[in-house]
Design a protein around this motif. Structure first.
Motif, mmCIF file in Angstrom:
data_model
loop_
_atom_site.group_PDB
_atom_site.id
_atom_site.type_symbol
_atom_site.label_atom_id
_atom_site.label_comp_id
_atom_site.label_asym_id
_atom_site.label_seq_id
_atom_site.Cartn_x
_atom_site.Cartn_y
_atom_site.Cartn_z
ATOM 1 N N VAL A 198 0.839 -1.206 0.000
ATOM 2 C CA VAL A 198 0.000 0.000 0.000
ATOM 3 C C VAL A 198 0.872 1.254 0.000
ATOM 4 C CG1 VAL A 198 -1.722 1.304 1.302
ATOM 5 C CG2 VAL A 198 -1.944 -1.170 1.077
ATOM 6 N N ALA A 199 1.984 1.219 0.738
ATOM 7 C CA ALA A 199 2.910 2.356 0.728
ATOM 8 C C ALA A 199 3.471 2.583 -0.673
ATOM 9 C CB ALA A 199 4.046 2.114 1.719
ATOM 10 N N SER A 200 3.777 1.497 -1.376
ATOM 11 C CA SER A 200 4.291 1.611 -2.747
ATOM 12 C C SER A 200 3.234 2.196 -3.678
ATOM 13 C CB SER A 200 4.730 0.234 -3.259
ATOM 14 O OG SER A 200 5.728 -0.326 -2.437
ATOM 15 N N LEU A 201 1.989 1.778 -3.496
ATOM 16 C CA LEU A 201 0.904 2.294 -4.327
ATOM 17 C C LEU A 201 0.686 3.784 -4.071
ATOM 18 C CD1 LEU A 201 -1.265 1.626 -6.394
ATOM 19 C CD2 LEU A 201 -2.772 0.937 -4.514
ATOM 20 N N ALA A 202 0.748 4.187 -2.810
ATOM 21 C CA ALA A 202 0.624 5.610 -2.479
ATOM 22 C C ALA A 202 1.749 6.413 -3.119
ATOM 23 C CB ALA A 202 0.641 5.793 -0.962
ATOM 24 N N THR A 203 2.960 5.865 -3.077
ATOM 25 C CA THR A 203 4.112 6.544 -3.676
ATOM 26 C C THR A 203 3.921 6.726 -5.178
ATOM 27 O OG1 THR A 203 5.586 5.627 -1.984
ATOM 28 C CG2 THR A 203 6.611 6.418 -4.014
ATOM 29 N N ALA A 204 3.356 5.720 -5.839
ATOM 30 C CA ALA A 204 3.110 5.820 -7.278
ATOM 31 C C ALA A 204 2.139 6.953 -7.589
ATOM 32 C CB ALA A 204 2.564 4.492 -7.801
ATOM 33 N N LEU A 205 1.093 7.084 -6.795
ATOM 34 C CA LEU A 205 0.118 8.157 -7.005
ATOM 35 C C LEU A 205 0.735 9.523 -6.709
ATOM 36 C CD1 LEU A 205 -2.887 6.288 -5.409
ATOM 37 C CD2 LEU A 205 -2.770 7.031 -7.793
ATOM 38 N N PHE A 206 1.554 9.591 -5.675
ATOM 39 C CA PHE A 206 2.249 10.846 -5.366
ATOM 40 C C PHE A 206 3.196 11.239 -6.502
ATOM 41 C CE2 PHE A 206 1.870 9.943 -0.535
ATOM 42 C CZ PHE A 206 0.635 10.579 -0.498
ATOM 43 N N ALA A 207 3.803 10.239 -7.148
ATOM 44 C CA ALA A 207 4.722 10.523 -8.257
ATOM 45 C C ALA A 207 3.981 11.179 -9.420
ATOM 46 C CB ALA A 207 5.404 9.238 -8.721
ATOM 47 N N LEU A 208 2.787 10.681 -9.735
ATOM 48 C CA LEU A 208 2.001 11.299 -10.801
ATOM 49 C C LEU A 208 1.604 12.723 -10.427
ATOM 50 C CD1 LEU A 208 -0.426 8.513 -12.107
ATOM 51 C CD2 LEU A 208 1.568 9.470 -13.240
ATOM 52 N N ALA A 209 1.192 12.915 -9.182
ATOM 53 C CA ALA A 209 0.829 14.260 -8.727
ATOM 54 C C ALA A 209 2.030 15.196 -8.811
ATOM 55 C CB ALA A 209 0.300 14.201 -7.292
ATOM 56 N N PHE A 210 3.200 14.688 -8.466
ATOM 57 C CA PHE A 210 4.427 15.484 -8.535
ATOM 58 C C PHE A 210 4.714 15.922 -9.968
ATOM 59 C CE2 PHE A 210 9.014 15.343 -9.484
ATOM 60 C CZ PHE A 210 9.471 16.372 -8.679
ATOM 61 N N PHE A 269 -4.950 12.885 -7.751
ATOM 62 C CA PHE A 269 -3.981 11.819 -7.491
ATOM 63 C C PHE A 269 -3.411 11.932 -6.075
ATOM 64 C CE2 PHE A 269 -3.341 11.766 -12.279
ATOM 65 C CZ PHE A 269 -4.034 10.581 -12.446
ATOM 66 N N ALA A 270 -3.190 13.161 -5.627
ATOM 67 C CA ALA A 270 -2.654 13.359 -4.280
ATOM 68 C C ALA A 270 -3.645 12.879 -3.222
ATOM 69 C CB ALA A 270 -2.311 14.831 -4.059
ATOM 70 N N ILE A 271 -4.927 13.130 -3.443
ATOM 71 C CA ILE A 271 -5.937 12.670 -2.485
ATOM 72 C C ILE A 271 -5.953 11.145 -2.407
ATOM 73 C CG2 ILE A 271 -8.423 12.467 -2.099
ATOM 74 C CD1 ILE A 271 -8.739 15.326 -2.976
#
Length: 361
Positions: A198-210, A269-271
């Motif tokens: 789940v942490a990896s999935l959150a990081t992936a979404l944060f990367a797109l938002a970034f 994506f950040a949400i």
């Protein structure tokens, strides 16, 4: 790299990973060519010169060219936003973008093969140390990107995504590779499967938002300069002033959605990432209680996980209730993802604690 000369599953995994890196690099080049071609189409030197002449003539005649230029910018934004939401079958035929996406899919398959064979070789999920977490984390970044393409035409982010993956995956393969070893006792838990994934999935979404936030800042700068050019033209500025104002940034930005659309998408994506990161924080506390008999102990990793949560909570709150939109919200998103990368690299490598599972000696 594995030291044994025999072709083990781990050796196959490493070979697949390096193949994926090479194909990702080719995809990066294809996406970069696509952006360059977009810029070439958007900025035609002859048309720009002709428009400048006409604009000057209209300005001298009091023709109100400034408002016409602003209207043209708004029309282009609407066109780009419509393209962003266009179904796959009706999207613009961008040859190099298609090549880049096809290569990304191919690289993803090699990447997936490398991740799966590493897990089979280890006899467990492949994310118990820094090398494996990067392997799975970058895989999810690409998976989320490819999945989102079914809904939004984000191929203009392809250069960022593939470039990020090449750097992270390549650096990991060179500096962070570790041999397969038995799990430490605290890692022998079902929470290893849930919490880290789940942490990896959150990081992936944060990367797109970034990535979208970075483009938002670039687009905001271009829009400011475009409006300044419109005003300068309407006021009949001299040739030197017009030439300076005409430098609005990379040409491909003219083919992308406006700042509002980029910001809105980054926010979504950040949400989503924040929801998964919240679960990561909660699951980590439960796991810590199972492993060490306490939910929270101010371990370095725990603290930085909470810091990241606070940064994204602040970003979401500031944008939703305080009206922090535009560049300020983009910078908060960028700072949040910078903290994520810091947590993965610097904290893992240089800060010791109960979460010292990087596998690095």
């Amino acid at each position: 790299m594995p030291e044994s000369s025999a072709l083990t599953l781990d050796s196959v995994s490493v070979l697949l990973v390096w193949t994926a890196i090479a194909v990702y690099a080719l995809a990066f080049i294809a996406y970069a060519v696509d952006l360059a071609r977009r810029g070439a189409v958007a900025v035609d030197a002859k048309d720009a010169a002709a428009q400048a002449v006409r604009a000057r003539e209209l300005a001298l005649a009091g023709g109100g060219r400034g408002s016409e230029s602003i209207d043209a910018v708004r029309a282009q934004e609407k066109k780009s936003e419509a393209a962003l939401n266009a179904p796959i079958g009706s999207r613009e035929r961008l040859v190099w973008a298609r090549i880049g996406t096809s290569l990304t899919v191919l690289a993803f398959l090699f990447h997936l093969g490398g991740d799966v064979t590493r897990g089979i070789a280890a006899g467990r999920v492949p994310w118990s140390n820094m090398y494996e977490f990067a392997l799975t984390g970058t895989l999810l970044v690409v998976a989320v990107y490819l999945g989102v393409l079914f809904r939004y035409d984000l191929r203009f982010l392809g250069t960022f995504i593939t470039g990020l993956v090449v750097m992270l995956l390549g650096g990991t393969a060179i500096w962070f590779y570790t041999e397969i070893v038995p799990l430490m006792d605290p890692l022998k838990s079902v929470w290893l499967v849930i919490h880290v994934f789940v942490a990896s999935l959150a990081t992936a979404l944060f990367a797109l938002a970034f990535g979208l936030s970075v483009l938002q800042l670039m687009q905001a700068r271009r829009e400011r300069k475009t409006l300044a050019l419109a005003r300068a033209t309407a006021e009949g500025a001299d040739a030197a002033a017009l030439a300076s104002a005409r430098k609005t940034g990379p040409g491909f930005l003219k083919t992308l959605p406006g700042t509002d659309a980029l910001e809105s998408l980054a926010y979504r994506f950040a949400i989503l990432g924040f929801i998964f990161w919240t679960f990561t924080l909660i699951a980590g506390s439960i796991w810590a209680n199972d492993a060490w008999g306490r939910y929270w102990g101010f371990d370095t990793k725990e603290v930085w996980t909470f810091v990241i949560w606070v940064l994204y909570a602040g970003y979401i709150h500031a944008r939703a209730t305080r009206g922090w939109r535009g560049s300020r919200s983009a910078w908060l998103s960028i700072i949040g993802f910078t903290a994520v990368i810091f947590n993965f690299t610097i904290v893992n490598m240089f800060f010791k604690g109960l979460h010292a599972y990087s596998g690095l000696s």
